[in-house]
Design a protein around this motif. Sequence first.
Motif, short mmCIF file in Angstrom:
data_model
loop_
_atom_site.label_atom_id
_atom_site.label_comp_id
_atom_site.label_asym_id
_atom_site.label_seq_id
_atom_site.Cartn_x
_atom_site.Cartn_y
_atom_site.Cartn_z
N VAL B 635 27.68 -97.04 -52.09
CA VAL B 635 28.89 -97.04 -53.58
C VAL B 635 29.43 -98.65 -52.09
O VAL B 635 29.79 -98.17 -51.46
N ASP B 636 29.47 -99.54 -53.54
CA ASP B 636 30.18 -100.56 -52.38
C ASP B 636 31.52 -100.51 -53.27
O ASP B 636 32.53 -100.63 -54.37
N GLN B 637 32.89 -100.22 -52.38
CA GLN B 637 34.12 -99.84 -52.95
C GLN B 637 34.94 -100.89 -52.68
O GLN B 637 35.60 -100.49 -53.60
N ALA B 638 34.15 -101.43 -52.49
CA ALA B 638 35.30 -102.65 -53.16
C ALA B 638 35.21 -103.88 -54.50
O ALA B 638 36.51 -103.33 -55.34
N SER B 639 33.77 -103.03 -54.70
CA SER B 639 33.08 -103.67 -56.01
C SER B 639 32.82 -102.05 -57.33
O SER B 639 33.40 -102.43 -58.87
N GLY B 640 32.94 -101.15 -56.82
CA GLY B 640 32.96 -99.88 -57.28
C GLY B 640 31.75 -99.40 -57.92
O GLY B 640 31.33 -98.91 -58.64
N THR B 641 30.30 -100.52 -57.52
CA THR B 641 29.42 -100.67 -57.99
C THR B 641 28.60 -99.95 -57.07
O THR B 641 28.40 -99.75 -55.57
N VAL B 642 27.42 -99.04 -57.46
CA VAL B 642 26.73 -97.22 -56.87
C VAL B 642 24.91 -98.56 -56.91
O VAL B 642 24.74 -98.70 -58.35
N ARG B 643 24.89 -97.94 -56.31
CA ARG B 643 23.19 -98.39 -55.33
C ARG B 643 22.38 -97.81 -55.68
O ARG B 643 22.48 -97.06 -54.06
N PRO B 644 22.18 -97.34 -55.36
CA PRO B 644 20.57 -95.99 -55.52
C PRO B 644 19.33 -97.00 -54.83
O PRO B 644 19.13 -98.04 -55.43
N MET B 645 19.50 -96.63 -53.54
CA MET B 645 18.71 -97.15 -52.88
C MET B 645 16.91 -96.37 -52.65
O MET B 645 16.14 -96.95 -52.67
N VAL B 746 34.61 -88.69 -53.73
CA VAL B 746 34.76 -89.00 -55.42
C VAL B 746 34.15 -88.25 -55.70
O VAL B 746 32.70 -88.27 -55.93
N ARG B 747 34.36 -87.45 -56.71
CA ARG B 747 33.72 -87.12 -57.65
C ARG B 747 33.55 -87.66 -59.09
O ARG B 747 34.43 -88.22 -60.36
N LEU B 748 32.90 -87.93 -59.53
CA LEU B 748 32.89 -88.60 -61.16
C LEU B 748 32.27 -87.54 -62.03
O LEU B 748 30.86 -86.79 -61.96
N ARG B 749 32.40 -87.31 -62.83
CA ARG B 749 32.56 -86.02 -63.99
C ARG B 749 32.55 -86.64 -65.84
O ARG B 749 32.30 -86.37 -66.68
N THR B 754 29.94 -96.75 -64.37
CA THR B 754 30.20 -98.61 -64.60
C THR B 754 31.05 -98.25 -63.10
O THR B 754 32.02 -97.25 -62.83
N PRO B 755 31.10 -99.28 -62.81
CA PRO B 755 32.11 -99.92 -61.88
C PRO B 755 33.92 -99.50 -61.86
O PRO B 755 34.45 -99.50 -60.80
N ASP B 756 34.13 -99.57 -62.88
CA ASP B 756 35.69 -99.42 -63.25
C ASP B 756 35.91 -97.98 -63.74
O ASP B 756 37.08 -97.92 -62.48
N ARG B 757 35.15 -97.00 -63.61
CA ARG B 757 35.48 -95.58 -63.73
C ARG B 757 34.91 -95.58 -62.01
O ARG B 757 36.27 -94.52 -61.41
N VAL B 758 34.63 -95.73 -61.25
CA VAL B 758 34.27 -95.74 -59.72
C VAL B 758 35.71 -96.46 -58.37
O VAL B 758 36.37 -96.18 -58.72
N GLN B 759 35.92 -98.44 -59.72
CA GLN B 759 36.84 -97.84 -58.64
C GLN B 759 37.92 -96.91 -59.25
O GLN B 759 38.78 -96.59 -57.83
N ALA B 760 38.32 -96.63 -60.33
CA ALA B 760 39.35 -95.97 -60.47
C ALA B 760 39.71 -94.22 -60.08
O ALA B 760 40.89 -94.11 -59.44
N LEU B 762 37.46 -93.99 -56.57
CA LEU B 762 38.37 -94.37 -55.88
C LEU B 762 39.36 -94.78 -55.45
O LEU B 762 40.29 -94.22 -53.90
N SER B 763 40.48 -95.57 -56.35
CA SER B 763 41.57 -95.64 -56.10
C SER B 763 42.66 -94.29 -56.59
O SER B 763 43.46 -93.59 -55.21
N SER B 764 42.52 -93.76 -57.29
CA SER B 764 43.10 -92.41 -57.39
C SER B 764 42.13 -91.44 -56.27
O SER B 764 43.48 -91.05 -55.26
N ARG B 765 41.87 -91.80 -54.97
CA ARG B 765 41.49 -90.97 -54.44
C ARG B 765 42.32 -91.38 -53.18
O ARG B 765 42.61 -90.51 -52.33
N LEU B 766 43.02 -92.50 -53.11
CA LEU B 766 43.73 -93.53 -52.13
C LEU B 766 45.25 -92.25 -51.96
O LEU B 766 45.58 -92.56 -51.01
N LYS B 767 45.21 -92.05 -53.13
CA LYS B 767 46.85 -91.16 -53.33
C LYS B 767 46.81 -90.10 -52.98
O LYS B 767 46.06 -89.41 -52.91
N PRO B 768 48.28 -90.09 -52.03
CA PRO B 768 48.23 -88.43 -51.14
C PRO B 768 48.22 -88.00 -52.31
O PRO B 768 48.20 -87.56 -53.79
#
Lengths: 155, 769
Positions: B635-645, B746-749, B754-760, B762-768
């Motif tokens: 998971v590239d946390q800057a772009s929100g990209t998920v890459r299965p390896m 981060v749980r994706l439901r 998409t990178p946008d959803r993943v980023q969103a 990730l950023s909600s995770r950062l909130k207390p």
Amino acid sequence: MMAAISLKVNGQVHTVDVDPETPLLDVLGDELHLRGPKFGCGLAQCGACSVLIQGEVRRSCVMPVGAVKQQEVTTLEGLGTPEKPHAIQTAFIQEGAAQCGFCLSGVMLTAKALLDENPKATDEEMREAMSGILCRCFTHTRMLRAIKRYQKARA
Amino acid sequence: MRKEISRRDFLQTSGALVVCLSAGSFMEPLARAQGPFDTHQSHIDPEKLDSWLAVGADGTVTAYTGKCDFGQGMYTVQTQLVAEELCVSLNNVKLIQCDTAVTPDQGTTSGSQSTPTNFNTQNLAQAAATARETLVGMAAGKLGVPADQLMIENGVVSAKGGGHVSYGELIGGKHFDIPVNAAAKRRSPGEWRVLGKSVPSWDAVALMTGTFEFVHNVHVPGMVHGRVVRPPESGATVVRVDEESVRHVRGLIKVVVRNNFVGVVAEKQWQAAQAAKDLKVTWKPGPGLPPQKSFYDAMRKEPSRDVMLVNSKDVDHKLRSAARVLKATYLHPYQAHGSIGSSCAVADVQADRATIWSATQSVYPTQHGIAALTGLPLEGVRVIFVRGAGCYGLNAADTVSYDAALLSQAVRKPVRVQLTRQDEFTSENYGSACVIEQQAGLKASGAIEVWDCETWAASLGGRPGYDKPGNVITGMLAGFEPEAIIPRAATEPAGELSNGSNAVPSYVAGCINGKCAGAGSIRSERVLMHMVKSPFFTGPLRSPLRLQNTFAHECFMDEICAYAKADPVAYRLQHLREPRMIDVVKAAAKAANWDARPSPGPGVARSGIVTGSGIACVAYEGDNGYAALIAEVEVDQASGTVRPMRFVIAHDCGPISNPEGLRNQIEGGILQGTSRALGEEITWDERKVTSIDWQSYKTLPLGIQVPVIESVLINRPEVDATGAGETAITLVAAAIGNAVFDASGVRLREVPFTPDRVQAALSSRLKPA
């Protein structure tokens, strides 16, 4: 407006009577009954209609037949025959690199054009070349193996 | 050029068949004058051996199947089956698939049912076993040697002490005239010579050399070209069609209007395309579409048709008394089949009969649909399957077959219809949007005590079957109604558990009136499904509902594991009791070298690229295949990209017919599932669908960094064969989602990730908290 258009395809000259604006793909399929190039999207977004024109890979769904002029067109069936397949076709046969197989013109001709131009293409260059080619059965693993097999065979 | 063939041709002209095969031209149909039908009227009795098999004078075996090949290898494995049971070489078997004039009615080729239907102890397999036993019996009589002292090699039966006779000599060119014998013994897997082997796909050479005939390549004499003009927005109806607007199009034959169906026919395809583009149609606007943004909420408020699959009746009580209750809601969008080739069909409708060349999965149901649309008698309609681009379910193959029939009937000529990409994306029956609400109650020990699941799936139309042509867009436009969803409350479950949609999670016991058929051990269980009316046509898309439901079950299981601070593999095993499920989970974990610990991993970094692993498992349709999949992602946390390896799967479909073919299916399923998990989603505005091409509907191209896929195949020759085409894809979104959680916390439901959803997320995770 209809016009008699002369076209060199897979080594043979054909004359067809069509509107010069007709996509090359329609002429190859409907007039010459070739089966290699396919109608995928008609928008040059998927690659299924790919042909080689003077060795360069082109999307025949958006190319007016009138623009081909004297240039030589090669379709997937122009590379080799079932009895005597081309080396890239052999590589794909050996890897079993297909499911439905509808996308193969784009996959094989794009890879061939790349490796003819750049025989030592890196993985990154291959990915770049294949970035506009779609396979909806997602036979990616086998196709990429087959391309590498061909790269090795032609070296 | 296409010509028609009849069953009789295979008995009479088997010499020609051999020539055909030895020339390597698997697909070219036998040249035969287009004559009247000689074998129509559902005429082909599956109880009779002759309905499945014919032996030519030269010993060539022709087999007839109602299960056809869409690129998944059914032609090859059915040929292997017949060759195996009859002890002949592969080259001596010619398989005829899906043609209403010559093959038995086996309904629809779908739902991972072809292998269970034809490879166990009925239908094609049983017919082939019957034929072998019968031929051996005939040989015993002819040679004067007891049957158990005979051996067969490539269609020649010989006695140990000398003397031999070939199949061709025994029955060549004649009918068996006996029923399929349910007691005929199939060859045991221990004896297999061609079945169970990685025979190369029958079509490989033709495909790779561009000589394979797809439905798009069918040409019939006098054929002209049609295009359709679909409503510009959902629900729009025709007010007026201005035929003058296309008078200038050279080669135009006719503008065809029937109710809200509009199409054009011209001499050439390009002319038809021009006419379709230029035709001025005045449309009455449709009712508009519900906002996509709030669609999932709206779905839950619709009147619904409900089914209670399992209900232990103690769920509310157990939830109240549980040590801890967890809840989560999962969302899955409409997705497209998105065949690489926009659908195509050719129809030749004449005054009293019609022939349709179609890539349909359902030749007999389509025959009924075409008869209803054209008003022709059923026995006058012949539907011949010719492969199209991979369909993965109900793509636009059926609807374009209807289009071709309507246009051909209007001009009394054979018409080929090619849909455009936009037609395809707006004509097809999407995979359903789903909302899945989960609740679980945990014991103080951390084990699950109660599981409660409630789902909503949006549905409109679907497979037309034998009597609902309105279930696809052309039938509806021509005036037939789609099957209605009549709201109805659920009744209490009765009979045995039916988990065909995988609505019931693998971890519950699935008990109905004391009989427990679930894969798990949780006894307090409730699963309630709601079917609500969809604004778009829907239909089966590879692993229909099974994928959506499994995404929710397996992610929720992972959420529970995380709460319980348990290892996701061990915790799953703790709640499973189906041995084949336990085996695939263990095999996948072993092959992946699974790191047994709770998710997320220790010390997850809050920036940069993080990695993690996730698992998901399924008993496909309850008992039609078992698999466990482990995904390793970055998971590239800057772009929100998920890459299965890397993916590791353990897969059990009973006896394996063709291991390489199976691997090909599994790998394709995993990557198709990856594309669907990461990017695919139908979108719309207030009036129309807006995902109409490959820019607005995202699919993973060949140029991606392809993950490593390792398949562990568990072969079980001793049990019945199950399907294998949909098991792997069912698991992908869940395995990736769980791996993203392991990597990042981060749980994706909501699919797609998409990178946008993943980023969103990730950023909600950062909130207390």
